[in-house]
Design a protein around this motif. Structure first.
Motif, PDB file in Angstrom:
ATOM      1  N   THR A  42      10.966  -4.102   0.424  1.00 50.01           N
ATOM      2  CA  THR A  42      12.921  -2.114   0.544  1.00 50.01           C
ATOM      3  C   THR A  42      11.658  -2.240   1.734  1.00 50.01           C
ATOM      4  O   THR A  42      13.050  -1.201   2.498  1.00 50.01           O
ATOM      5  N   VAL A  43      10.677  -1.739   2.350  1.00 46.09           N
ATOM      6  CA  VAL A  43      10.082  -1.175   3.214  1.00 46.09           C
ATOM      7  C   VAL A  43       9.261  -2.160   4.298  1.00 46.09           C
ATOM      8  O   VAL A  43       9.187  -2.626   4.097  1.00 46.09           O
ATOM      9  N   PRO A  44       9.916  -1.753   5.794  1.00 42.86           N
ATOM     10  CA  PRO A  44      10.270  -3.143   6.588  1.00 42.86           C
ATOM     11  C   PRO A  44       8.050  -2.885   6.932  1.00 42.86           C
ATOM     12  O   PRO A  44       7.967  -2.060   6.931  1.00 42.86           O
ATOM     13  N   SER A  45       7.696  -3.806   7.446  1.00 47.61           N
ATOM     14  CA  SER A  45       6.583  -3.867   8.071  1.00 47.61           C
ATOM     15  C   SER A  45       6.469  -5.146   8.579  1.00 47.61           C
ATOM     16  O   SER A  45       6.684  -6.264   8.298  1.00 47.61           O
ATOM     17  N   VAL A  46       5.355  -5.492   9.723  1.00 48.83           N
ATOM     18  CA  VAL A  46       4.906  -6.315  10.143  1.00 48.83           C
ATOM     19  C   VAL A  46       3.215  -7.442   9.108  1.00 48.83           C
ATOM     20  O   VAL A  46       2.440  -6.652   9.136  1.00 48.83           O
ATOM     21  N   ARG A  47       3.616  -7.695   8.519  1.00 46.93           N
ATOM     22  CA  ARG A  47       2.630  -8.750   7.335  1.00 46.93           C
ATOM     23  C   ARG A  47       2.185  -9.651   8.840  1.00 46.93           C
ATOM     24  O   ARG A  47       1.894 -10.037   9.281  1.00 46.93           O
ATOM     25  N   VAL A  48       0.526  -9.539   8.201  1.00 47.02           N
ATOM     26  CA  VAL A  48      -0.276  -9.670   8.929  1.00 47.02           C
ATOM     27  C   VAL A  48      -0.928 -11.220   7.719  1.00 47.02           C
ATOM     28  O   VAL A  48      -1.168 -12.350   8.548  1.00 47.02           O
ATOM     29  N   ALA A  49      -1.416 -11.006   6.742  1.00 46.03           N
ATOM     30  CA  ALA A  49      -1.633 -12.175   5.598  1.00 46.03           C
ATOM     31  C   ALA A  49      -1.606 -11.638   4.213  1.00 46.03           C
ATOM     32  O   ALA A  49      -0.940 -10.348   3.819  1.00 46.03           O
ATOM     33  N   GLU A  50      -0.599 -12.684   3.451  1.00 47.13           N
ATOM     34  CA  GLU A  50      -1.105 -12.016   2.226  1.00 47.13           C
ATOM     35  C   GLU A  50      -0.822 -13.259   0.790  1.00 47.13           C
ATOM     36  O   GLU A  50      -1.510 -14.431   0.898  1.00 47.13           O
ATOM     37  N   ASP A  51      -1.744 -12.500  -0.481  1.00 51.70           N
ATOM     38  CA  ASP A  51      -2.384 -14.114  -1.129  1.00 51.70           C
ATOM     39  C   ASP A  51      -1.835 -13.237  -2.319  1.00 51.70           C
ATOM     40  O   ASP A  51      -1.478 -11.678  -2.495  1.00 51.70           O
ATOM     41  N   ASP A  52      -2.023 -13.499  -3.838  1.00 58.86           N
ATOM     42  CA  ASP A  52      -1.662 -13.669  -4.955  1.00 58.86           C
ATOM     43  C   ASP A  52      -1.836 -11.970  -5.156  1.00 58.86           C
ATOM     44  O   ASP A  52      -1.138 -10.816  -6.257  1.00 58.86           O
ATOM     45  N   ARG A  53      -2.883 -10.957  -4.518  1.00 55.87           N
ATOM     46  CA  ARG A  53      -3.809 -10.218  -5.209  1.00 55.87           C
ATOM     47  C   ARG A  53      -3.480  -8.878  -3.838  1.00 55.87           C
ATOM     48  O   ARG A  53      -3.336  -7.866  -3.890  1.00 55.87           O
ATOM     49  N   THR A  54      -3.419  -9.696  -2.640  1.00 56.60           N
ATOM     50  CA  THR A  54      -3.435  -8.555  -1.929  1.00 56.60           C
ATOM     51  C   THR A  54      -2.373  -8.614  -0.633  1.00 56.60           C
ATOM     52  O   THR A  54      -1.929  -9.980   0.051  1.00 56.60           O
ATOM     53  N   LEU A  55      -2.070  -7.612   0.740  1.00 53.33           N
ATOM     54  CA  LEU A  55      -1.280  -7.429   1.378  1.00 53.33           C
ATOM     55  C   LEU A  55      -1.585  -6.643   3.121  1.00 53.33           C
ATOM     56  O   LEU A  55      -2.577  -5.729   2.704  1.00 53.33           O
ATOM     57  N   ALA A  56      -1.632  -7.425   3.607  1.00 47.73           N
ATOM     58  CA  ALA A  56      -2.371  -7.142   4.783  1.00 47.73           C
ATOM     59  C   ALA A  56      -1.477  -6.903   5.806  1.00 47.73           C
ATOM     60  O   ALA A  56      -0.213  -7.319   6.289  1.00 47.73           O
ATOM     61  N   PHE A  57      -1.145  -5.485   6.785  1.00 48.03           N
ATOM     62  CA  PHE A  57      -0.396  -4.867   7.326  1.00 48.03           C
ATOM     63  C   PHE A  57      -0.439  -4.415   8.111  1.00 48.03           C
ATOM     64  O   PHE A  57      -1.431  -3.503   8.386  1.00 48.03           O
ATOM     65  N   MET A  58      -0.082  -4.499   9.776  1.00 49.67           N
ATOM     66  CA  MET A  58       0.376  -3.647  11.547  1.00 49.67           C
ATOM     67  C   MET A  58       0.208  -2.047  10.623  1.00 49.67           C
ATOM     68  O   MET A  58       1.390  -1.640  10.032  1.00 49.67           O
ATOM     69  N   ASP A  59      -0.999  -1.240  10.502  1.00 46.30           N
ATOM     70  CA  ASP A  59      -1.050   0.379  10.947  1.00 46.30           C
ATOM     71  C   ASP A  59       0.376   0.506  12.054  1.00 46.30           C
ATOM     72  O   ASP A  59       0.412   0.254  12.900  1.00 46.30           O
ATOM     73  N   ILE A  60       1.707   1.608  11.685  1.00 43.19           N
ATOM     74  CA  ILE A  60       2.373   1.713  12.302  1.00 43.19           C
ATOM     75  C   ILE A  60       2.242   2.787  13.143  1.00 43.19           C
ATOM     76  O   ILE A  60       2.503   3.463  14.220  1.00 43.19           O
ATOM     77  N   ASN A  61       1.008   3.872  12.927  1.00 48.71           N
ATOM     78  CA  ASN A  61       0.423   5.024  13.223  1.00 48.71           C
ATOM     79  C   ASN A  61      -1.004   4.277  13.763  1.00 48.71           C
ATOM     80  O   ASN A  61      -1.986   5.456  13.506  1.00 48.71           O
ATOM     81  N   PRO A  62      -1.240   3.344  14.558  1.00 53.84           N
ATOM     82  CA  PRO A  62      -2.968   2.338  15.125  1.00 53.84           C
ATOM     83  C   PRO A  62      -3.999   3.584  15.714  1.00 53.84           C
ATOM     84  O   PRO A  62      -2.955   4.087  16.324  1.00 53.84           O
ATOM     85  N   ALA A  63      -5.017   3.504  15.524  1.00 50.45           N
ATOM     86  CA  ALA A  63      -6.177   3.948  16.342  1.00 50.45           C
ATOM     87  C   ALA A  63      -6.418   3.544  17.416  1.00 50.45           C
ATOM     88  O   ALA A  63      -7.153   3.697  18.377  1.00 50.45           O
ATOM     89  N   SER A  64      -6.768   2.261  17.510  1.00 46.62           N
ATOM     90  CA  SER A  64      -6.752   1.218  18.610  1.00 46.62           C
ATOM     91  C   SER A  64      -6.126   0.160  18.340  1.00 46.62           C
ATOM     92  O   SER A  64      -4.718   0.134  17.454  1.00 46.62           O
ATOM     93  N   ASP A  65      -5.872  -0.335  18.745  1.00 46.87           N
ATOM     94  CA  ASP A  65      -4.530  -2.415  19.149  1.00 46.87           C
ATOM     95  C   ASP A  65      -5.302  -2.926  18.125  1.00 46.87           C
ATOM     96  O   ASP A  65      -6.618  -3.872  18.054  1.00 46.87           O
ATOM     97  N   GLY A  66      -4.325  -3.268  17.353  1.00 45.77           N
ATOM     98  CA  GLY A  66      -5.042  -4.613  16.154  1.00 45.77           C
ATOM     99  C   GLY A  66      -4.720  -3.768  14.991  1.00 45.77           C
ATOM    100  O   GLY A  66      -5.162  -4.572  13.919  1.00 45.77           O
ATOM    101  N   HIS A  67      -4.860  -2.283  14.795  1.00 48.20           N
ATOM    102  CA  HIS A  67      -5.109  -1.584  13.693  1.00 48.20           C
ATOM    103  C   HIS A  67      -4.602  -2.170  12.291  1.00 48.20           C
ATOM    104  O   HIS A  67      -3.247  -2.261  12.603  1.00 48.20           O
ATOM    105  N   LEU A  68      -4.424  -2.460  11.200  1.00 39.52           N
ATOM    106  CA  LEU A  68      -3.792  -3.220   9.720  1.00 39.52           C
ATOM    107  C   LEU A  68      -5.258  -2.377   8.945  1.00 39.52           C
ATOM    108  O   LEU A  68      -5.679  -1.411   8.995  1.00 39.52           O
TER     109      LEU A  68
END
Length: 142
Positions: free
Chosen positions: A14-40
């Motif tokens: 329900t909240v937009p994100s740039v998803r990078v990886a997902e499994d049954d327990r976890t989700l990884a997505f890009m940080d919208i206030n990044p400290a560096s290029d590729g911060h997630l």
């Protein structure tokens, strides 16, 4: 899941994100206030407030997912290093109260890397304080 939690909204879609990886327990997505290029961010799908609240099995899943993503980041992004950061509590800079690990790629090229240390590594602490606090923690842990 918490209806008031931003990251639970990302898990639910329900909240937009740039998803990078997902499994049954976890989700990884890009940080919208990044400290560096590729911060997630890597989070458990099940809501836990912070490091003190997260069940061991979710913490293990998040840590293993973070390691897998870090290996890919090291290969794909051409990083010079990686930082893993968790903030537990408002006074430790936590702003979203859903456990998460920041995976911050580090670059020698400072146009890609805006993260600076908030303390000076290599500055020795007080030996008596270190010894006393270490003793307290050791005793508490049995």
């Amino acid at each position: 899941m918490s209806d008031q939690c931003l990251f639970c909204g990302i898990v639910a879609g329900t909240v937009p994100s740039v998803r990078v990886a997902e499994d049954d327990r976890t989700l990884a997505f890009m940080d919208i206030n990044p400290a560096s290029d590729g911060h997630l961010l890597v989070i458990p799908k099940r809501h836990s407030k912070d490091l003190l609240d997260i069940p061991a099995e979710d913490l293990a899943a998040v840590t293993l997912a973070t390691q897998r993503i870090a290996k890919a980041a090291a290969q794909v992004l051409g990083v010079d290093g990686l930082n893993l950061l968790n903030c537990c509590g408002a006074d430790a800079w936590q702003t979203v109260f859903h456990f998460h690990l920041h995976l911050v790629p580090r670059y020698l090229d400072k146009t890609k890397d805006r993260l600076v240390l908030p303390w000076q590594p290599g500055v020795p602490g007080d030996v008596d304080t270190i010894t006393a606090l270490g003793g307290k923690l050791s005793a508490a842990l049995g």
